[in-house]
Scaffold this active site. Structure first.
Site, PDB file in Angstrom:
ATOM      1  N   CYS A  55      35.094  47.697  37.408  1.00 20.33           N
ATOM      2  CA  CYS A  55      33.638  47.222  37.326  1.00 20.33           C
ATOM      3  C   CYS A  55      32.931  48.457  36.700  1.00 20.33           C
ATOM      4  O   CYS A  55      33.137  48.748  35.734  1.00 20.33           O
ATOM      5  CB  CYS A  55      33.248  46.965  38.842  1.00 20.33           C
TER       6      CYS A  55
ATOM      7  N   GLU B  37      39.989  42.850  43.214  1.00 18.25           N
ATOM      8  CA  GLU B  37      40.417  42.512  44.963  1.00 18.25           C
ATOM      9  C   GLU B  37      39.602  41.356  45.467  1.00 18.25           C
ATOM     10  O   GLU B  37      39.854  41.093  46.463  1.00 18.25           O
ATOM     11  CB  GLU B  37      39.996  43.874  45.425  1.00 18.25           C
TER      12      GLU B  37
ATOM     13  N   HIS C 272      35.942  42.248  39.780  1.00 15.23           N
ATOM     14  CA  HIS C 272      36.429  42.746  40.850  1.00 15.23           C
ATOM     15  C   HIS C 272      37.922  42.229  41.170  1.00 15.23           C
ATOM     16  O   HIS C 272      37.880  41.140  41.744  1.00 15.23           O
ATOM     17  CB  HIS C 272      35.609  42.860  41.984  1.00 15.23           C
TER      18      HIS C 272
END
Length: 213
Positions: free
Chosen positions: A79, A191, A189
């Site tokens: 990011c 994750e 992102h």
């Protein structure tokens, strides 16, 4: 170990947990002696470009990151962390980045790209498809057209589109995964991007271990 660079970047717990789920051993630290013992490095990021760079410089972590990369260590920027890999950003006025990938970071809008669709919302937030620009081992097991979760108002404009592995279409081409040698960036992102993001992270961790061996 996987070194998650601590420069007061905010929300890093989700990144740490994702690395743990994949069998990695993440450590959040600003101690360069600890980072030296890590097989790979992650530069996370949430917030303002200028403040983030200021925090890196305050701890001389900008110099450390450049040194680690020059020595062959694998680095992943996520990011805002990806945006800082580029030469500069205009988020807080003009502000220099790490200069590890050529290009600059600009705000969505017609002032930066005439093809911008004014009906698009800023920030670019939510799920968007990844379009493959070129092959790379970081993309192993990730098909063209899979989705990732984006949250950002600024996007990278690379000097060389060969540095782009995946991009997303948001009326402008938004680099989603970039790579130059041992420097990798993900604008979204991973994750928070379900199985797609976890495969990308797994590929990163695997390559970092191989380089360290």
């Amino acid at each position: 170990m996987v070194g998650v660079i601590d420069y007061d970047a905010g929300n890093v717990k989700s990144v740490m947990k994702a690395v743990e789920r994949l069998g990695g051993n993440p450590v959040l630290t600003s101690d360069v002696k600890v980072l030296d013992g890590c097989s790979s490095l992650i530069l996370p990021g949430v917030g303002s470009f200028g403040k983030a760079v200021q925090n890196l410089k305050a701890g001389e972590l900008d110099r450390y990151i450049k040194k680690a990369v020059s020595e062959g260590r694998l680095l992943l920027g996520i990011c805002l962390g990806m945006q800082m890999l580029f030469d500069r950003s205009y988020e807080d006025g003009e502000c220099d980045g790490l200069g590890l990938i050529g290009g600059e970071v600009v705000r969505f809008g017609k002032e930066n790209d005439a093809s911008w669709d004014e009906s698009n919302k800023i920030p670019h937030m939510g799920w968007n498809q990844l379009v493959k620009n070129r092959e790379d081992r970081i993309a192993d097991g990730v098909a063209d057209g899979e989705y990732a979760y984006f949250v950002h108002s600024y996007y990278a404009v690379p000097k060389n589109w060969e540095d782009v592995v995946y991009y997303a279409d948001y009326s402008v081409r938004v680099p989603g995964v970039v790579r130059r040698d041992n420097v990798i960036g993900m604008q979204f992102h991973p994750e928070k991007s379900s199985d797609t993001g976890m495969r990308l992270l797994r590929n990163f961790l695997k390559e970092g271990e191989e380089i360290a061996d």
